[in-house]
Structures are given as C-alpha cells and as structure tokens.
Design a protein around this motif. Sequence first.
Motif, PDB file in Angstrom:
ATOM      1  N   ALA A  11      47.253  31.661  40.206  1.00 25.32           N
ATOM      2  CA  ALA A  11      48.274  32.843  40.674  1.00 25.32           C
ATOM      3  C   ALA A  11      49.231  32.942  39.113  1.00 25.32           C
ATOM      4  O   ALA A  11      49.501  31.959  38.866  1.00 25.32           O
ATOM      5  N   VAL A  12      49.265  34.235  38.687  1.00 27.64           N
ATOM      6  CA  VAL A  12      50.069  34.654  37.765  1.00 27.64           C
ATOM      7  C   VAL A  12      51.496  35.382  38.213  1.00 27.64           C
ATOM      8  O   VAL A  12      51.327  36.396  38.835  1.00 27.64           O
ATOM      9  N   VAL A  13      52.431  34.757  38.061  1.00 30.54           N
ATOM     10  CA  VAL A  13      53.751  35.072  38.588  1.00 30.54           C
ATOM     11  C   VAL A  13      54.990  35.149  37.986  1.00 30.54           C
ATOM     12  O   VAL A  13      55.082  34.434  36.767  1.00 30.54           O
ATOM     13  N   VAL A  35      40.582  39.965  40.856  1.00 30.22           N
ATOM     14  CA  VAL A  35      42.158  40.028  40.492  1.00 30.22           C
ATOM     15  C   VAL A  35      42.674  40.744  41.550  1.00 30.22           C
ATOM     16  O   VAL A  35      42.334  41.944  42.013  1.00 30.22           O
ATOM     17  N   VAL A  36      43.681  40.295  42.154  1.00 33.38           N
ATOM     18  CA  VAL A  36      44.408  40.718  43.408  1.00 33.38           C
ATOM     19  C   VAL A  36      45.661  41.061  43.322  1.00 33.38           C
ATOM     20  O   VAL A  36      46.564  39.994  42.936  1.00 33.38           O
ATOM     21  N   ARG A  37      46.289  42.177  43.812  1.00 32.83           N
ATOM     22  CA  ARG A  37      47.849  42.306  43.979  1.00 32.83           C
ATOM     23  C   ARG A  37      48.057  42.000  45.394  1.00 32.83           C
ATOM     24  O   ARG A  37      47.374  42.452  46.072  1.00 32.83           O
ATOM     25  N   PHE A  65      40.186  46.650  33.384  1.00 34.19           N
ATOM     26  CA  PHE A  65      39.754  46.876  32.110  1.00 34.19           C
ATOM     27  C   PHE A  65      38.370  45.971  31.860  1.00 34.19           C
ATOM     28  O   PHE A  65      37.803  46.059  30.837  1.00 34.19           O
ATOM     29  N   TYR A  66      37.846  45.019  33.083  1.00 33.77           N
ATOM     30  CA  TYR A  66      36.758  44.287  32.632  1.00 33.77           C
ATOM     31  C   TYR A  66      35.618  44.719  33.718  1.00 33.77           C
ATOM     32  O   TYR A  66      35.970  44.691  35.020  1.00 33.77           O
ATOM     33  N   PRO A  67      34.891  45.354  33.220  1.00 37.44           N
ATOM     34  CA  PRO A  67      33.761  46.032  34.339  1.00 37.44           C
ATOM     35  C   PRO A  67      33.149  44.864  35.446  1.00 37.44           C
ATOM     36  O   PRO A  67      32.879  45.200  36.229  1.00 37.44           O
ATOM     37  N   HIS A  68      33.230  43.510  34.959  1.00 40.26           N
ATOM     38  CA  HIS A  68      32.771  42.792  36.129  1.00 40.26           C
ATOM     39  C   HIS A  68      33.871  42.254  37.099  1.00 40.26           C
ATOM     40  O   HIS A  68      33.360  41.471  38.045  1.00 40.26           O
ATOM     41  N   VAL A  69      34.922  42.661  36.939  1.00 39.32           N
ATOM     42  CA  VAL A  69      36.166  42.115  37.770  1.00 39.32           C
ATOM     43  C   VAL A  69      36.283  42.841  39.000  1.00 39.32           C
ATOM     44  O   VAL A  69      36.339  44.157  38.873  1.00 39.32           O
ATOM     45  N   HIS A  70      36.161  42.566  40.371  1.00 38.92           N
ATOM     46  CA  HIS A  70      36.829  42.940  41.357  1.00 38.92           C
ATOM     47  C   HIS A  70      38.118  43.253  41.596  1.00 38.92           C
ATOM     48  O   HIS A  70      38.926  42.200  41.741  1.00 38.92           O
ATOM     49  N   ASN A  71      38.670  44.459  41.644  1.00 41.56           N
ATOM     50  CA  ASN A  71      40.207  44.604  41.580  1.00 41.56           C
ATOM     51  C   ASN A  71      40.497  44.830  43.118  1.00 41.56           C
ATOM     52  O   ASN A  71      40.163  45.652  43.561  1.00 41.56           O
ATOM     53  N   VAL A  72      41.341  44.198  43.523  1.00 46.04           N
ATOM     54  CA  VAL A  72      41.995  44.072  44.922  1.00 46.04           C
ATOM     55  C   VAL A  72      43.387  44.458  45.197  1.00 46.04           C
ATOM     56  O   VAL A  72      44.143  43.872  44.596  1.00 46.04           O
ATOM     57  N   ASN A  91      31.907  31.343  47.834  1.00 46.94           N
ATOM     58  CA  ASN A  91      30.869  31.269  46.676  1.00 46.94           C
ATOM     59  C   ASN A  91      31.507  30.760  45.269  1.00 46.94           C
ATOM     60  O   ASN A  91      30.891  30.830  44.098  1.00 46.94           O
ATOM     61  N   ASN A  92      32.553  30.199  45.345  1.00 47.58           N
ATOM     62  CA  ASN A  92      33.453  29.402  44.695  1.00 47.58           C
ATOM     63  C   ASN A  92      33.605  30.259  43.161  1.00 47.58           C
ATOM     64  O   ASN A  92      33.543  30.112  42.183  1.00 47.58           O
ATOM     65  N   GLN A  93      33.949  31.609  43.684  1.00 49.23           N
ATOM     66  CA  GLN A  93      34.284  32.748  42.529  1.00 49.23           C
ATOM     67  C   GLN A  93      35.689  32.533  41.972  1.00 49.23           C
ATOM     68  O   GLN A  93      36.557  32.083  42.945  1.00 49.23           O
ATOM     69  N   GLY A  94      35.969  32.971  40.953  1.00 51.53           N
ATOM     70  CA  GLY A  94      37.401  32.891  40.279  1.00 51.53           C
ATOM     71  C   GLY A  94      38.289  34.044  40.751  1.00 51.53           C
ATOM     72  O   GLY A  94      38.038  35.370  40.630  1.00 51.53           O
ATOM     73  N   ILE A  95      39.427  33.517  41.673  1.00 52.53           N
ATOM     74  CA  ILE A  95      40.304  34.451  41.935  1.00 52.53           C
ATOM     75  C   ILE A  95      41.545  34.620  41.267  1.00 52.53           C
ATOM     76  O   ILE A  95      42.283  33.553  41.252  1.00 52.53           O
ATOM     77  N   LEU A  96      42.241  35.593  40.880  1.00 48.78           N
ATOM     78  CA  LEU A  96      43.479  35.449  39.990  1.00 48.78           C
ATOM     79  C   LEU A  96      44.391  36.462  40.853  1.00 48.78           C
ATOM     80  O   LEU A  96      44.189  37.472  41.394  1.00 48.78           O
ATOM     81  N   LEU A  97      45.413  36.020  41.628  1.00 48.48           N
ATOM     82  CA  LEU A  97      46.541  36.712  42.389  1.00 48.48           C
ATOM     83  C   LEU A  97      47.642  37.399  41.293  1.00 48.48           C
ATOM     84  O   LEU A  97      48.188  36.171  40.497  1.00 48.48           O
ATOM     85  N   GLU A  98      47.855  38.321  41.092  1.00 50.64           N
ATOM     86  CA  GLU A  98      48.900  38.899  40.303  1.00 50.64           C
ATOM     87  C   GLU A  98      50.097  39.183  40.881  1.00 50.64           C
ATOM     88  O   GLU A  98      50.225  40.134  41.618  1.00 50.64           O
ATOM     89  N   GLY A  99      51.141  38.654  40.486  1.00 47.68           N
ATOM     90  CA  GLY A  99      52.520  38.849  41.036  1.00 47.68           C
ATOM     91  C   GLY A  99      53.191  39.872  40.554  1.00 47.68           C
ATOM     92  O   GLY A  99      52.863  40.373  39.330  1.00 47.68           O
TER      93      GLY A  99
END
Length: 426
Positions: A5-7, A30-32, A60-67, A213-221
């Motif tokens: 989480a980036v907060v 990357v999740v809001r 800005f990253y083509p591989h990232v799923h934005n949620v 699937n052990n994928q990388g998730i970033l939660l954006e505060g």
Amino acid sequence: MTVTAVVGANWGDEGKGKITDYLARDMDFVVRFQGGSNAGHTILNEFGKFALHMLPSGVFYPHVHNVLGPGVALNIVGLAKELQYLKDHGLVPSFFHISDRAQVVLPVHILLDQAEEMRLGANQFGSTRSGIAPFYADKFLKIGVQVADLFFKDRLRQRIERNLALKNFLLPTAYQLPIQDPLEITEIVSHYADVIAPFVCDTTLLLHDALKNNQGILLEGQLGALRDPDHGIYPFTTSSSPLAGFASVGAGIPPYAIRRIIAVTKAYSTCVGAGPFVTELMGPESNALRERGGDAGEYGATTGRPRRVGWFDAVATRYGCMIQGATEVALTNLDVLSYREEIPIATAYTLGDKTTTQFPPTAELSQAQPVFEVMPGWRTDITSIQHYEDLPPSARQYVERIETLIDTKIRYISVGPQRKQIVIKP
Ligand code: GDP
C-alpha cells in the motif's frame, strides 16, 4: 508477491503519485480503493506531466492492470475526460477495470457540495467541491447508485427517484436552487453506462485471482492519514478512510494480504483546505517555500489553490505513520529544502504549560504551538544524486533525524519530481 500500500502520512499531496508511478513498474495491479476526483496525483515521466484524479497511477505501464475498487467515488464525467486526455497524449491504458460495486457520483452531489461550501462562506471546509461528502453521505444513507445499477434502466430510475426525494425539498429551500427531475437525471446518468461498459467487472474476484497467482498488487491511497474521518483532524477530514487498513475493504482483498505499507511524507509540510496546521508558515518565508515546492510550486493539482506550507512536523508524521501501520517511509521533495541555511523540524507541541510529542484531537490541536529543533541545511543541488552516500552529510543528517523522530525506517528519498529522481536508503 506481497501486496503493497502506498499511502499518505500527512494531509495529502505528499507525492504518492510519483512513488506509485515509480513502484508500478514492478507491479501487475495498481488499485485505487477510496476517494474520487478530489485526488490530484501529479506525475512526471517520459510521456509528459499528468495530474490524475480518477485513474490509478499505474496507467503509464502497458503491463499494469489498473483498478478502481468498490470503495471509490466514481466520477464518470471526470474519468471520461481523463481517458481522453491520455489518448490525446498517445496513451491508452491496456488494462483498466472498474468495480461493478463502486458507486457513482451524481450531478446532484457536485451541486450540493458547491452550494453547501457557498452557504458556509467563511466557515467552509475547503472542499474540492467534487461532490465527495454528499456522495459518501448518500452511500451510508443507502441511497447511492452502484455501477451495476447503470445497466438496469428501471432500477436506475427508482434509485435516482429515491436519491432525489429529500434533496428536492432541500435544493429550493436551503440553497435557492431548482429541483432535479429524476427522469432527466436518469437519462443523463444512463449514458454513463456507455462510457464505462468495457471496463466494468467484479474487481474483487479479479484481485483474489491475482493473489492466488502471486501477482504484485499496489494499493494507491488518496489524501493522507490526517484526513481520516476517525483518526484525523475531524471535521477537516475527507469522507472516506485513506488508511492502509481500509485498503483491504475498499479494494476487496484480505487484510492480512497487505505486507508493505509505504507511508509517503514530504520533507516539509503542506496542507490544502482549512483546519489546524501547527507548523504553518506565513508571510515571505511561506512564499519562499511555496514557490520552490513540488514540480511547479505548491499549488493544488485539483483546484490550483495555493497550498499552506510549513516545516516538517514530526509529531503529526509519527502519528500518521502509526495509524497507517507504516512498515517504511518515502520522503519526497528533499531537493526543495536545498535553498535553506537552516531547517527547523517540529519535534513536540506545547499545549498551555504542557509539552507533548503525541498528536492531540482537533479541539486541543488548534491551541498547539510547535517546538522546533534546527538542523543545518546543505545549500547544494541534490536533484541528480542517485546514491544515498552521495547526499551531502547535512542532508543525510536531516533524513536520519526525521527517521528517528517518526520511528519508521525511511526507504525511499525523492530528490525531484521525475520518476528517476529517487534514492534508495540502504
Ligand atoms: P499526491 O497527491 O500525494 O500524489 O501529491 P501531489 O501530486 O498532489 O503533490 C506532490 C507534488 O510534489 C507534485 O507537484 C509532484 O510533482 C511533486 N513532487 C513529488 N516528488 C517530488 C520531489 O522529490 N521533488 C520535487 N521538487 N517535487 C516532487
């Protein structure tokens, strides 16, 4: 991979967008999880300069799923403008998902937010007037509209009738505004469905699969700890929780999945809107800091309003890191202080005849005076430094003093607004 989480550790505008954009390279999602278009994350990278309000900072990253998770306040008009703006710059997010359980900001929310701030006049909260408080009020009154409702017109009309019933008493009497016709609003809002239809899904399921699937998730505060309605400077807070603890709810992932909590703080303090701000500077000293701050002076990314500025507040930031549950800190805007001969840090507050290092509730905070410790400045450009040991000794001393005072390890030091201007502290 762990969930990160980036907060914000403070009042918002700490530079979370830059840190998220930097870290997103190594993420899959990357999740809001809260807030809406009242956010303003400024990002400078090889594509240009962007102020993102609705979109996650991974676009800005083509591989990232934005949620956009269920906890966000979805402003579809704003979102459409932002997608268009990206498109104009040759950018189309490859993977973008909106929760079918997220709720929709209605035109009346924005209208009421504006009207209420005007009614309050000198006592206004300093809202960004993007409808956030009326939106969350309706959510908890259970008269909100979920994304999934947009796709069932009869249901949508009923939800909007229900939503507007009381407001149509309030609008003409309290605000001298015309009533809103539920049928007309249903027509307007049902068009929102066309804008978002390609992106809508069960994002909770998506993220649970990603976890499996052990994928990388970033939660954006969005905003910061001191704007939390329970733990912050109530009533000068926002209307949803910007805490990492809420991220599991607003994104829809298990609380124990979040392993890294990166609290972002500036090397000085800034605050938009009203409320107590203990280290606030006034006069020429404030102008000197404001004009040098951020990427183009300290002006709000959403409103353009001048930000209130002050020295680093270790009392507020230690508290912010504590309530975020920060496992590490990203210290941004260190380069901004390079003009100073000496740099004060607030290490405690005086409250009447008491001195405290604990962050008090708003009623007492309004009386608090800062106790400063003065650190030597470095008076040299640090914007191209890449390694911690290359920072001037007094800059390292400043960083390490803050680290001790806030009781949390500083891992990243940002020395300029660009993605590459970052130093990892060993
Ligand atoms: P956020 O909402 O937390 O993402 O923060 P904002 O984008 O509202 O405000 C942060 C400001 O600081 C923006 O103008 C960024 O471009 C800028 N910024 C971020 N990191 C740095 C840094 O290390 N140095 C400088 N000079 N500006 C920075």
